[in-house]
Design a protein around this motif. Structure first.
Motif, mmCIF file in Angstrom:
data_model
loop_
_atom_site.group_PDB
_atom_site.id
_atom_site.type_symbol
_atom_site.label_atom_id
_atom_site.label_comp_id
_atom_site.label_asym_id
_atom_site.label_seq_id
_atom_site.Cartn_x
_atom_site.Cartn_y
_atom_site.Cartn_z
ATOM 1 N N ILE A 104 -25.731 -13.621 -18.838
ATOM 2 C CA ILE A 104 -26.337 -13.729 -17.504
ATOM 3 C C ILE A 104 -27.793 -13.297 -17.549
ATOM 4 C CG2 ILE A 104 -26.298 -12.800 -15.150
ATOM 5 C CD1 ILE A 104 -23.246 -12.547 -15.453
ATOM 6 N N HIS A 105 -28.043 -12.193 -18.235
ATOM 7 C CA HIS A 105 -29.401 -11.645 -18.378
ATOM 8 C C HIS A 105 -30.332 -12.690 -18.990
ATOM 9 C CE1 HIS A 105 -32.392 -8.474 -19.451
ATOM 10 N NE2 HIS A 105 -32.577 -9.262 -20.488
ATOM 11 N N ALA A 106 -29.921 -13.266 -20.122
ATOM 12 C CA ALA A 106 -30.763 -14.233 -20.832
ATOM 13 C C ALA A 106 -30.861 -15.551 -20.060
ATOM 14 C CB ALA A 106 -30.208 -14.483 -22.234
ATOM 15 N N PHE A 107 -29.770 -15.949 -19.401
ATOM 16 C CA PHE A 107 -29.751 -17.194 -18.633
ATOM 17 C C PHE A 107 -30.776 -17.144 -17.502
ATOM 18 C CE2 PHE A 107 -28.156 -19.859 -15.166
ATOM 19 C CZ PHE A 107 -27.932 -21.052 -15.822
ATOM 20 N N LEU A 108 -30.818 -16.043 -16.774
ATOM 21 C CA LEU A 108 -31.762 -15.881 -15.669
ATOM 22 C C LEU A 108 -33.207 -15.907 -16.167
ATOM 23 C CD1 LEU A 108 -29.965 -13.138 -13.528
ATOM 24 C CD2 LEU A 108 -30.277 -15.552 -12.935
ATOM 25 N N GLU A 109 -33.440 -15.309 -17.341
ATOM 26 C CA GLU A 109 -34.795 -15.306 -17.912
ATOM 27 C C GLU A 109 -35.296 -16.720 -18.188
ATOM 28 O OE1 GLU A 109 -34.429 -11.053 -20.359
ATOM 29 O OE2 GLU A 109 -34.469 -12.967 -21.422
ATOM 30 N N GLY A 110 -34.375 -17.621 -18.509
ATOM 31 C CA GLY A 110 -34.780 -18.979 -18.869
ATOM 32 C C GLY A 110 -35.158 -19.846 -17.685
ATOM 33 N N ILE A 111 -34.634 -19.546 -16.500
ATOM 34 C CA ILE A 111 -34.856 -20.420 -15.338
ATOM 35 C C ILE A 111 -36.347 -20.591 -14.986
ATOM 36 C CG2 ILE A 111 -34.425 -20.698 -12.859
ATOM 37 C CD1 ILE A 111 -31.668 -19.479 -13.295
ATOM 38 N N PRO A 112 -37.158 -19.508 -14.942
ATOM 39 C CA PRO A 112 -38.581 -19.693 -14.608
ATOM 40 C C PRO A 112 -39.369 -20.489 -15.645
ATOM 41 C CG PRO A 112 -37.919 -17.420 -14.214
ATOM 42 C CD PRO A 112 -36.823 -18.067 -14.994
ATOM 43 N N LEU A 113 -38.764 -20.749 -16.811
ATOM 44 C CA LEU A 113 -39.456 -21.522 -17.848
ATOM 45 C C LEU A 113 -39.348 -23.031 -17.615
ATOM 46 C CD1 LEU A 113 -38.425 -19.541 -21.054
ATOM 47 C CD2 LEU A 113 -40.726 -19.739 -20.101
ATOM 48 N N ALA A 114 -38.585 -23.429 -16.597
ATOM 49 C CA ALA A 114 -38.458 -24.862 -16.290
ATOM 50 C C ALA A 114 -39.831 -25.464 -16.022
ATOM 51 C CB ALA A 114 -37.555 -25.040 -15.079
ATOM 52 N N ASN A 115 -40.071 -26.590 -16.609
ATOM 53 C CA ASN A 115 -41.339 -27.338 -16.453
ATOM 54 C C ASN A 115 -42.529 -26.626 -17.099
ATOM 55 O OD1 ASN A 115 -40.072 -29.399 -14.785
ATOM 56 N ND2 ASN A 115 -40.043 -27.851 -13.149
ATOM 57 N N GLU A 116 -42.275 -25.583 -17.867
ATOM 58 C CA GLU A 116 -43.371 -24.889 -18.567
ATOM 59 C C GLU A 116 -43.780 -25.723 -19.784
ATOM 60 O OE1 GLU A 116 -46.256 -22.920 -19.334
ATOM 61 O OE2 GLU A 116 -45.054 -21.602 -18.047
ATOM 62 N N LYS A 117 -45.069 -25.967 -19.917
ATOM 63 C CA LYS A 117 -45.575 -26.767 -21.039
ATOM 64 C C LYS A 117 -46.342 -25.919 -22.051
ATOM 65 C CE LYS A 117 -44.106 -30.445 -18.890
ATOM 66 N NZ LYS A 117 -42.841 -31.088 -19.325
ATOM 67 N N ASN A 118 -46.832 -24.778 -21.603
ATOM 68 C CA ASN A 118 -47.682 -23.939 -22.449
ATOM 69 C C ASN A 118 -46.833 -22.982 -23.287
ATOM 70 O OD1 ASN A 118 -49.658 -22.396 -23.617
ATOM 71 N ND2 ASN A 118 -50.430 -21.512 -21.709
ATOM 72 N N ILE A 119 -46.814 -23.187 -24.594
ATOM 73 C CA ILE A 119 -46.002 -22.329 -25.463
ATOM 74 C C ILE A 119 -46.638 -20.956 -25.658
ATOM 75 C CG2 ILE A 119 -44.994 -24.285 -26.695
ATOM 76 C CD1 ILE A 119 -46.896 -23.673 -29.013
ATOM 77 N N PHE A 120 -47.837 -20.761 -25.120
ATOM 78 C CA PHE A 120 -48.496 -19.454 -25.209
ATOM 79 C C PHE A 120 -48.533 -18.751 -23.850
ATOM 80 C CE2 PHE A 120 -50.481 -21.933 -28.684
ATOM 81 C CZ PHE A 120 -50.110 -21.127 -29.746
ATOM 82 N N SER A 121 -47.687 -19.203 -22.912
ATOM 83 C CA SER A 121 -47.678 -18.558 -21.597
ATOM 84 C C SER A 121 -47.213 -17.112 -21.762
ATOM 85 C CB SER A 121 -46.759 -19.302 -20.636
ATOM 86 O OG SER A 121 -45.403 -19.042 -20.915
ATOM 87 N N PRO A 122 -47.842 -16.169 -21.057
ATOM 88 C CA PRO A 122 -47.466 -14.749 -21.189
ATOM 89 C C PRO A 122 -45.987 -14.492 -20.903
ATOM 90 C CG PRO A 122 -49.560 -14.945 -20.050
ATOM 91 C CD PRO A 122 -49.015 -16.338 -20.179
ATOM 92 N N TYR A 123 -45.443 -15.191 -19.894
ATOM 93 C CA TYR A 123 -44.030 -14.993 -19.560
ATOM 94 C C TYR A 123 -43.131 -15.381 -20.734
ATOM 95 C CZ TYR A 123 -39.512 -15.459 -17.269
ATOM 96 O OH TYR A 123 -38.180 -15.341 -16.946
ATOM 97 N N LEU A 124 -43.418 -16.520 -21.354
ATOM 98 C CA LEU A 124 -42.631 -16.944 -22.510
ATOM 99 C C LEU A 124 -42.783 -15.953 -23.655
ATOM 100 C CD1 LEU A 124 -40.893 -18.932 -24.089
ATOM 101 C CD2 LEU A 124 -42.966 -20.233 -24.617
ATOM 102 N N MET A 125 -44.017 -15.495 -23.901
ATOM 103 C CA MET A 125 -44.240 -14.517 -24.958
ATOM 104 C C MET A 125 -43.447 -13.235 -24.689
ATOM 105 S SD MET A 125 -46.211 -15.823 -27.273
ATOM 106 C CE MET A 125 -45.386 -17.393 -26.948
ATOM 107 N N GLY A 126 -43.361 -12.863 -23.408
ATOM 108 C CA GLY A 126 -42.592 -11.674 -23.033
ATOM 109 C C GLY A 126 -41.125 -11.827 -23.377
ATOM 110 N N ILE A 127 -40.570 -13.000 -23.080
ATOM 111 C CA ILE A 127 -39.161 -13.238 -23.392
ATOM 112 C C ILE A 127 -38.922 -13.240 -24.899
ATOM 113 C CG2 ILE A 127 -37.290 -14.943 -23.310
ATOM 114 C CD1 ILE A 127 -38.233 -15.775 -20.592
ATOM 115 N N LEU A 128 -39.798 -13.911 -25.633
ATOM 116 C CA LEU A 128 -39.640 -13.983 -27.094
ATOM 117 C C LEU A 128 -39.691 -12.593 -27.709
ATOM 118 C CD1 LEU A 128 -41.907 -17.077 -27.896
ATOM 119 C CD2 LEU A 128 -39.423 -17.017 -27.601
#
Length: 230
Positions: A104-128
């Protein structure tokens, strides 16, 4: 590409746990480093985006995220903080409740990444970055005689696909809802990173290594922020 990065971050953490799982100091430093990185991403990137709109009640969703994480920790028992009680170890499996909480924790983290194109977005880097210490603990627990069993790989795969599934589902939501999920996950991140950073040191002495790791995590996040802003 983002889905591949999400899966690779889990696998990287798992293999670090396989080879360095017995080194508790390494695990602790990795956890604190990621917490410094995560809280900086929250305060410098996630929350400014969350509060940039006209919704004056958006803070409620941040609070819900904090409360939700507190509830999830009844399932995960602090797995996200690097805490795991090994009284289940004789079964060589993870408790079902813990696996559900992690998913559930990881699933929720993925939802805001929908339609994200930038692989260097801070949010994505935070999750990684956040995936590394969680997967480290996972890998350290699941490894048996220096290898993973079939059931271990199933558990790893279950966790690895959680955020990608959240991302895919998010593509079907109204884009206007993204900020609400981002606020929710921001609250989750804030709680996790705060607990790791501010939990009491032994005898309340100053832990200089902990402070250094937090500063390193903050510095890495700030470098990423500057890179992204340019």
């Amino acid at each position: 590409m983002i889905i591949i990065l999400l899966i690779l971050s889990v696998l990287a953490g798992v293999f670090l746990g396989k080879f360095f799982g017995e080194k508790q100091k390494f695990a602790k430093n990795l956890l604190i480093l990621s917490a410094g990185f995560l809280i900086t991403i929250c305060l410098n990137d996630v929350f400014p985006e969350v509060y940039s709109g006209d919704n004056h009640n958006i803070g409620i969703f941040v609070i819900i995220g904090v409360l939700l994480q507190m509830l999830l920790e009844n399932l995960t028992k602090g797995f996200e903080h690097g805490h795991f009680h090994h009284h289940h170890e004789e079964k060589n499996i993870l408790p079902v409740a813990l696996m559900i909480g992690m998913f559930i924790h990881a699933f929720l983290e993925g939802i805001p990444l929908a339609n994200e194109k930038n692989i260097f977005s801070p949010y994505l880097m935070g999750i990684l970055f956040h995936n590394l210490p969680i997967s480290f603990v996972l890998g350290a627990f699941l490894v048996q005689k220096d290898k993973f069993t079939t059931s271990s790989w199933l558990v790893i795969a279950f966790f690895a696909v959680a955020s990608p599934l959240g991302l895919l589902l998010g593509n079907y939501f109204n884009p206007d809802y993204k900020v609400y999920f981002l606020a929710l996950v921001g609250g989750i991140f804030l709680h996790i990173s705060s607990v790791i950073i501010f939990e009491s040191n032994k005898n309340h002495n100053i832990d200089w290594m902990k402070i250094l790791m937090v500063i390193c995590g903050i510095s890495l996040a700030l470098v990423g922020h500057l890179f992204h802003s340019h």
